[in-house]
Design a protein around this motif. Structure first.
Motif, PDB file in Angstrom:
ATOM      1  N   ILE A  28       1.451  -1.048   0.456  1.00 10.90           N
ATOM      2  CA  ILE A  28      -0.080  -0.371  -0.619  1.00 10.90           C
ATOM      3  C   ILE A  28       0.980   1.014   0.194  1.00 10.90           C
ATOM      4  CG2 ILE A  28      -1.679   1.342   1.070  1.00 10.90           C
ATOM      5  CD1 ILE A  28      -2.863  -1.881   2.262  1.00 10.90           C
ATOM      6  N   PHE A  29       1.097   1.733  -1.121  1.00 15.78           N
ATOM      7  CA  PHE A  29       1.664   3.045  -1.321  1.00 15.78           C
ATOM      8  C   PHE A  29       1.832   3.681  -0.348  1.00 15.78           C
ATOM      9  CE2 PHE A  29       5.384   4.680  -4.394  1.00 15.78           C
ATOM     10  CZ  PHE A  29       4.620   6.128  -4.025  1.00 15.78           C
ATOM     11  N   ASP A  30       0.400   4.526  -0.018  1.00 14.99           N
ATOM     12  CA  ASP A  30       0.272   5.784   0.903  1.00 14.99           C
ATOM     13  C   ASP A  30       1.278   5.177   2.439  1.00 14.99           C
ATOM     14  OD1 ASP A  30      -2.651   6.833  -0.084  1.00 14.99           O
ATOM     15  OD2 ASP A  30      -0.718   7.280  -1.520  1.00 14.99           O
ATOM     16  N   ASP A  31       0.996   3.932   2.591  1.00  7.55           N
ATOM     17  CA  ASP A  31       1.304   3.555   3.564  1.00  7.55           C
ATOM     18  C   ASP A  31       3.056   3.489   4.282  1.00  7.55           C
ATOM     19  OD1 ASP A  31      -0.339   0.778   4.723  1.00  7.55           O
ATOM     20  OD2 ASP A  31      -1.210   3.762   4.845  1.00  7.55           O
ATOM     21  N   TYR A  32       4.030   3.787   3.190  1.00  2.00           N
ATOM     22  CA  TYR A  32       4.945   4.058   3.115  1.00  2.00           C
ATOM     23  C   TYR A  32       6.412   5.584   2.322  1.00  2.00           C
ATOM     24  CZ  TYR A  32       5.264  -1.114   3.555  1.00  2.00           C
ATOM     25  OH  TYR A  32       4.780  -2.285   4.042  1.00  2.00           O
ATOM     26  N   ASN A  33       7.105   4.946   3.078  1.00  2.69           N
ATOM     27  CA  ASN A  33       7.816   6.322   3.093  1.00  2.69           C
ATOM     28  C   ASN A  33       9.167   5.875   2.271  1.00  2.69           C
ATOM     29  OD1 ASN A  33       6.947   7.880   5.281  1.00  2.69           O
ATOM     30  ND2 ASN A  33       8.402   7.576   6.296  1.00  2.69           N
ATOM     31  N   ILE A  34       8.867   6.504   0.798  1.00  3.13           N
ATOM     32  CA  ILE A  34      10.142   6.365  -0.150  1.00  3.13           C
ATOM     33  C   ILE A  34      11.557   7.156   0.161  1.00  3.13           C
ATOM     34  CG2 ILE A  34      10.683   5.986  -2.889  1.00  3.13           C
ATOM     35  CD1 ILE A  34       8.898   3.984  -1.140  1.00  3.13           C
ATOM     36  N   GLY A  35      12.203   6.073   0.053  1.00  2.00           N
ATOM     37  CA  GLY A  35      13.542   7.011  -0.163  1.00  2.00           C
ATOM     38  C   GLY A  35      14.905   6.967  -1.612  1.00  2.00           C
ATOM     39  N   TRP A  36      15.785   8.067  -1.504  1.00  8.91           N
ATOM     40  CA  TRP A  36      16.528   7.733  -2.284  1.00  8.91           C
ATOM     41  C   TRP A  36      17.894   8.037  -2.024  1.00  8.91           C
ATOM     42  CZ3 TRP A  36      15.707   6.592  -7.645  1.00  8.91           C
ATOM     43  CH2 TRP A  36      14.453   6.217  -8.182  1.00  8.91           C
ATOM     44  N   PHE A  37      18.527   6.862  -1.646  1.00  5.41           N
ATOM     45  CA  PHE A  37      20.492   6.715  -1.760  1.00  5.41           C
ATOM     46  C   PHE A  37      20.930   6.430  -2.663  1.00  5.41           C
ATOM     47  CE2 PHE A  37      18.718   5.886   2.450  1.00  5.41           C
ATOM     48  CZ  PHE A  37      17.689   5.610   2.758  1.00  5.41           C
ATOM     49  N   ARG A  38      22.443   6.649  -2.404  1.00 10.78           N
ATOM     50  CA  ARG A  38      23.416   6.565  -3.455  1.00 10.78           C
ATOM     51  C   ARG A  38      24.331   5.744  -2.911  1.00 10.78           C
ATOM     52  NH1 ARG A  38      24.442  13.285  -4.973  1.00 10.78           N
ATOM     53  NH2 ARG A  38      25.293  13.675  -2.802  1.00 10.78           N
ATOM     54  N   GLN A  39      25.100   5.337  -4.070  1.00 13.19           N
ATOM     55  CA  GLN A  39      26.139   4.573  -3.364  1.00 13.19           C
ATOM     56  C   GLN A  39      27.835   4.619  -4.603  1.00 13.19           C
ATOM     57  OE1 GLN A  39      26.439   0.750  -1.641  1.00 13.19           O
ATOM     58  NE2 GLN A  39      27.746   1.035   0.061  1.00 13.19           N
ATOM     59  N   VAL A  40      28.743   5.245  -3.583  1.00 13.09           N
ATOM     60  CA  VAL A  40      30.072   4.838  -4.469  1.00 13.09           C
ATOM     61  C   VAL A  40      30.682   3.970  -4.080  1.00 13.09           C
ATOM     62  CG1 VAL A  40      32.103   6.451  -5.467  1.00 13.09           C
ATOM     63  CG2 VAL A  40      29.819   7.320  -5.005  1.00 13.09           C
ATOM     64  N   PRO A  41      31.552   3.368  -5.075  1.00 13.51           N
ATOM     65  CA  PRO A  41      32.156   1.641  -3.925  1.00 13.51           C
ATOM     66  C   PRO A  41      33.191   2.741  -3.522  1.00 13.51           C
ATOM     67  CG  PRO A  41      31.984   2.294  -6.800  1.00 13.51           C
ATOM     68  CD  PRO A  41      31.501   2.830  -6.309  1.00 13.51           C
ATOM     69  N   GLY A  42      33.290   2.187  -2.238  1.00 10.45           N
ATOM     70  CA  GLY A  42      34.686   2.206  -0.995  1.00 10.45           C
ATOM     71  C   GLY A  42      34.018   3.341  -0.794  1.00 10.45           C
ATOM     72  N   LYS A  43      32.630   3.690  -0.428  1.00  6.96           N
ATOM     73  CA  LYS A  43      32.097   4.446   0.555  1.00  6.96           C
ATOM     74  C   LYS A  43      30.247   4.221   0.921  1.00  6.96           C
ATOM     75  CE  LYS A  43      34.077   9.047  -0.831  1.00  6.96           C
ATOM     76  NZ  LYS A  43      33.591  10.406  -1.883  1.00  6.96           N
ATOM     77  N   GLU A  44      30.149   4.469   1.905  1.00  5.91           N
ATOM     78  CA  GLU A  44      28.764   4.431   2.372  1.00  5.91           C
ATOM     79  C   GLU A  44      27.874   4.562   2.292  1.00  5.91           C
ATOM     80  OE1 GLU A  44      29.757   4.065   7.154  1.00  5.91           O
ATOM     81  OE2 GLU A  44      28.368   5.115   6.806  1.00  5.91           O
TER      82      GLU A  44
END
Length: 126
Positions: A28-44
């Motif tokens: 149920i889409f309305d029940d969730y938070n959506i996040g964008w994350f990014r990652q570079v090799p070797g970094k968190e």
């Protein structure tokens, strides 16, 4: 089955724009938070931006404030990340993720997001 499908990455010159999409299904889409994350090799993995599909609350990392805009289309179960004025340091694999909307967005805590998409590469050339 919960599925998150990220798309829209690519190669762009510095100063250019891209729009990422995250199509969600299986919950149920309305029940969730959506996040964008990014990652570079070797970094968190870094929390870039999050949005509550329920009330539209948003979060932006300091590094992208004023350049990125997150939005949600509940009719399409899709979250977008409009990225403008891109910089070479924005180069990364971008992932979208979802977590149940309980309390604050907590975008800086990727480990709280239980569902992840496959990632899309964004490369910004100088």
């Amino acid at each position: 089955e919960v599925q998150l499908q990220a798309s829209g990455g690519g190669l762009v010159q510095a100063g250019g724009s891209l729009r990422l999409s995250c199509a969600a299904s299986g919950f149920i889409f309305d029940d969730y938070n959506i996040g964008w994350f990014r990652q570079v090799p070797g970094k968190e993995r870094e929390g870039v931006s999050c949005i509550s599909s329920n009330d539209g609350e948003t979060y932006y990392a300091d590094s992208v404030k004023g350049r990125f805009t997150v939005s949600s289309d509940t009719a399409k179960n899709t979250v977008y990340l409009q990225m403008n004025s891109l910089k070479p340091e924005d180069t990364a694999v971008y992932y979208c993720a979802a977590r149940l909307s309980i309390g604050p967005l907590l975008c800086g805590r990727s480990y709280l997001f239980g569902y992840w998409g496959q990632g899309t590469q964004v490369t910004v050339s100088s």
